[in-house]
Motif scaffolding. Structure first.
Motif, PDB file in Angstrom:
ATOM      1  N   GLY A 424       0.792  -1.219   0.000  1.00 18.19           N
ATOM      2  CA  GLY A 424       0.000   0.000   0.000  1.00 18.19           C
ATOM      3  C   GLY A 424       0.826   1.271   0.000  1.00 18.19           C
ATOM      4  O   GLY A 424       2.050   1.253   0.148  1.00 18.19           O
ATOM      5  N   MET A 425       0.106   2.379  -0.219  1.00 17.86           N
ATOM      6  CA  MET A 425       0.648   3.730  -0.063  1.00 17.86           C
ATOM      7  C   MET A 425      -0.306   4.468   0.868  1.00 17.86           C
ATOM      8  O   MET A 425      -1.531   4.429   0.672  1.00 17.86           O
ATOM      9  N   SER A 426       0.229   5.153   1.867  1.00 14.90           N
ATOM     10  CA  SER A 426      -0.622   5.742   2.903  1.00 14.90           C
ATOM     11  C   SER A 426      -1.629   6.732   2.338  1.00 14.90           C
ATOM     12  O   SER A 426      -2.763   6.815   2.816  1.00 14.90           O
ATOM     13  N   ALA A 427      -1.258   7.487   1.266  1.00 17.43           N
ATOM     14  CA  ALA A 427      -2.168   8.504   0.736  1.00 17.43           C
ATOM     15  C   ALA A 427      -3.095   7.959  -0.345  1.00 17.43           C
ATOM     16  O   ALA A 427      -4.153   8.525  -0.608  1.00 17.43           O
ATOM     17  N   SER A 429      -3.841   4.330  -0.905  1.00 15.61           N
ATOM     18  CA  SER A 429      -4.490   3.040  -0.656  1.00 15.61           C
ATOM     19  C   SER A 429      -5.586   3.187   0.387  1.00 15.61           C
ATOM     20  O   SER A 429      -5.396   3.821   1.422  1.00 15.61           O
ATOM     21  N   SER A 430      -6.724   2.546   0.110  1.00 21.68           N
ATOM     22  CA  SER A 430      -7.853   2.644   1.035  1.00 21.68           C
ATOM     23  C   SER A 430      -7.846   1.477   2.009  1.00 21.68           C
ATOM     24  O   SER A 430      -7.282   0.416   1.737  1.00 21.68           O
ATOM     25  N   ARG A 434      -7.187  -2.805   1.363  1.00 22.37           N
ATOM     26  CA  ARG A 434      -6.249  -3.499   2.257  1.00 22.37           C
ATOM     27  C   ARG A 434      -6.959  -4.644   2.985  1.00 22.37           C
ATOM     28  O   ARG A 434      -6.443  -5.761   3.084  1.00 22.37           O
ATOM     29  N   ASP A 452       3.638  -1.168   3.516  1.00 22.88           N
ATOM     30  CA  ASP A 452       3.532   0.077   2.757  1.00 22.88           C
ATOM     31  C   ASP A 452       4.867   0.343   2.075  1.00 22.88           C
ATOM     32  O   ASP A 452       5.935   0.036   2.625  1.00 22.88           O
ATOM     33  N   ASP A 454       5.820   3.453   1.025  1.00 15.61           N
ATOM     34  CA  ASP A 454       6.033   4.906   1.023  1.00 15.61           C
ATOM     35  C   ASP A 454       7.509   5.282   1.041  1.00 15.61           C
ATOM     36  O   ASP A 454       7.932   6.202   0.320  1.00 15.61           O
TER      37      ASP A 454
END
Length: 714
Positions: A424-427, A429-430, A434, A452, A454
């Motif tokens: 994921g990516m913090s900004a 990905s929902s 996840r 993540d 990031d």
């Protein structure tokens, strides 16, 4: 009294250049056929070397080793007492031929070369062989010395001939010859051939078996006869899955049918046929009149009988009855075909399992469910006592367990074979994607990791700032289209690198005995590839892609089917989710959508793909066709805009097709550049093309006519 005889055909899981393995499977099929009382056994096309040898067919070694394997069959007394139809390549007068070798009791009766070669789509037989373009012509073939010593003769017939026994007459066809308008079985049947053999290397494609079945039935419905169809089954070494379906047909009725998808290396199908049924079926005078005009065939005679020469009544020998034909729904084909292919690929590659970047979307979900389906098929084979499957499971999945371990459920097997990871990516990905990825992995038993990316993304993005002082921004933050794409691509390519890193190290992390890495599975569907809606060298770049030739529409239908049939309730969440790449930041007013990004729906993409490849239409032809097909949905200008948009993006993204992950072939409009769909990858600008200009001219004419009509009516 009828002439009753037992005949056998088979599906073999042959592997290109697996000489000893292929030989043993051929021998086992003959042993099983004899055990069932058969006096004729038919095998797949090029079964000795494997159908998928490709440019190895140009090597002299391949012909030498093929004869060496045939010598083992000729020498083996256990394989005598049955007429054999065996496939291998033969070099004759410096030409290479795809041949059938007709054998009885260690003697070669005839070498029958293929007359019509497959040379479109996935097939390139003209690259390696030439056809025997001389109907009914026969000449002499000088045998290699090692074969001459075994059979006791220097020469055998080679050509378009038929085999005559005291009780019947047999003719051989090979694969493509069944699909031709003027198939050899037509004239063979008119010349009195009663049993036809067809040896194939025919691949699976969705909905293709129906066509094959109709062709086999029609081969004998008009002309009468017994038709024996043999085929390879499994992954022979390339993108194709050969889907078996060995078949025996009498006078247009199926009397025996083998499996289309199976983990068995050898499957033999037999039937008891009454040759008098064929003779009675051929009683019409019109057929008899046509037979007088058919070209004569040379008959190669043998004293070998297919029926009991004593004519004694045998109450145990009962003619096989017609049966209902079994075909799978497309959803089942997706569940079974790629699953069986993946098992072959895994066990033959010696890898430790699979790795899937699980995004929470339906494509990677479908890929994971296909692997789960594979585990279900493996568990069935274990339950049936398949010793080869048991040995492979213990070698691959049992490396984490005690010696002699076997899984009790598909989930337990899946836990040791399938590894998934949500990156994921913090900004961007929902929580929903996840959680869906986590819950799916749990339900199917996969070994799941969650992380993540990031820090890796930020490090890569900052390289440009350090070097140039420029900081790119996403579109939602005021950035340009180029900036927006570049930032998305960093994430996508980071996931690809991470996937291979984890695939190499996870077996070590889990303390797997014997080492070995995982095969990375891609999950770009055929429609995204066609449109170019993917990043070159992103996480769609993998070792193999099970869904790369399957449409989004069919994948959704498959996932919906699997939800019920595999009892996976979590799949409902994937079906209802909006397709999104999640490569742009999520805001209160914006969530990235695949179909919005592409400017067309997945259903429209399937239509464009089929018209482009299967109907062979360019931009103008496609526009003309869709004017009719979409007349109730779109105006001519809207149709034109959609057609032009598709071809524009197809052209500018065409270079991506050259690097697509090798995909399981399942669909007739696959854009696979490596073999199936050969096109340029540098196109002139379509928006400046003559074809687009012609589309615009037609739209303007139609709008002027429509305007004139409205004025007249007013």
């Amino acid at each position: 009294m009828g002439r009753l005889m037992t005949v056998a055909t088979c599906s073999l899981n042959q592997w290109a250049l697996d000489w000893q393995g292929n030989l043993e499977r051929i021998k086992e099929s003959i042993r099983q056929a004899k055990k069932a009382g058969a006096t004729l056994r038919v095998g797949p096309e090029l079964e000795i070397c494997g159908y998928s040898c490709a440019d190895h067919f140009l090597e002299s070694d391949l012909y030498l080793h093929s004869w060496e394997m045939l010598a083992e069959i000729l020498k083996d007394d256990e394989l005598h007492g049955i007429l054999l139809d065996v496939g291998m390549p033969v070099m004759h007068r410096n030409n290479r031929y795809n041949c059938r070798i007709l054998i009885v009791d260690g003697k070669i009766l005839l070498i029958r070369p293929k007359m019509f070669l497959a040379n479109d789509g996935n097939y390139r037989e003209y690259r390696w062989f030439i056809p025997w373009k001389r109907p009914t012509h026969v000449e002499e073939y000088y045998l290699p010395r090692m074969i001459e010593k075994i059979v006791g003769t220097q020469k055998v017939p080679i050509g378009d001939a038929i085999i005559s026994t005291p009780d019947t007459c047999i003719g051989a066809e090979t694969c493509e010859e069944l699909w031709c308008p003027q198939s050899p079985h037509i004239n063979m049947g008119l010349n009195g051939v009663e049993i036809f053999t067809n040896s194939s290397g025919s691949h699976h494609a969705l909905r293709k078996l129906d066509i094959r079945l109709r062709l086999m039935a029609e081969a004998t419905r008009k002309n009468g006869g017994v038709y024996l169809y043999a085929n390879e089954q499994g992954c022979s070494g390339d993108r194709l899955y050969y889907d078996g379906s060995a078949m025996i047909v009498i006078n247009g009725e199926v009397v025996a049918q083998g499996s289309q998808f199976s983990l068995n290396d050898v499957e033999v199908v037999t039937a008891v046929v009454d040759i008098e049924d064929v003779r009675a079926y051929r009683s019409s005078s019109s057929r008899g009149m046509q037979s007088l005009d058919a070209p004569p065939y040379q008959r190669i005679e043998t004293a070998f009988n297919l029926s009991d020469p004593s004519d004694d009544f045998n109450p145990q020998l009962i003619p096989s009855k017609p049966q209902l034909i079994h075909t799978h729904k497309p959803e089942e084909e997706i569940a079974l075909g790629p699953a069986c292919y993946l098992w072959d690929y895994l066990r033959r590659s010696k890898a430790a399992g699979f790795f899937i970047p699980l995004s929470g979307g339906i494509d990677s979900c479908a890929t994971a469910v296909i692997v789960f389906s594979m585990c279900r098929e493996v568990m069935k084979a274990i339950g049936e006592g398949n010793q080869q499957v048991i040995a492979d499971v213990q070698r691959i999945a049992g490396a984490y367990e005690k010696e002699g371990w076997l899984p009790a459920t598909p989930q337990e097997l899946c836990h040791n074979i399938l590894h998934t990871c949500y990156m994921g990516m913090s900004a961007q990905s929902s929580a929903e994607t996840r959680n869906r990825a986590r819950d799916l992995a749990k339900e199917i038993g996969a070994y799941h990791t969650n992380l993540d990316i990031d820090t890796v993304y930020d490090a890569e993005k900052n390289l440009l700032t350090q070097a140039t002082g420029f900081t790119p921004k996403f579109k939602v933050h005021g950035g340009t289209v180029s900036e927006n794409l570049a930032l998305q691509n960093i994430q996508a390519r980071t996931r690809m690198v991470t996937s291979y890193y984890f695939a190499q190290m996870l077996p070590t992390v889990r303390k797997r005995e014997g080492g070995g890495g995982l095969l990375v599975l891609g999950s770009a569907n055929v429609d995204e590839s066609l449109r170019g809606y993917l990043t070159k060298y992103d996480c769609s770049s993998a070792d193999i892609n099970p869904i790369g030739s399957i449409s989004k529409t069919d994948l959704k239908a498959f996932v919906n089917w699997a939800m019920t049939n595999f009892q996976l309730d979590i799949l409902k969440d994937f079906i209802n989710a909006t397709p999104t790449a999640e490569l742009e930041p999520i805001t209160t007013s914006y969530v990235q959508s695949d179909e919005a990004d592409m400017g067309m729906t997945y259903a429209e993409l399937s239509v464009f793909g089929k018209l482009r490849k299967e109907n062979k239409l360019g931009p103008f032809g496609m526009f003309q066709r869709l004017l009719h097909d979409w007349k109730d949905m779109y105006s001519p200008r809207e149709v034109a805009d959609k057609v032009k948009r598709f071809h524009h993006y197809y052209a500018i993204n065409r270079h991506k097709m050259t690097t697509l992950t090798p995909s399981y072939h399942a669909e007739g409009y696959s854009p696979d550049d490596n073999r199936f769909d050969l096109r340029p990858f540098l196109y002139p600008a379509f928006f400046e093309s003559w074809s687009f200009r012609r589309i615009d001219e037609e739209v303007e004419k139609m709008e002027r006519r429509a305007g004139g009509k409205e004025g007249a009516e007013a």
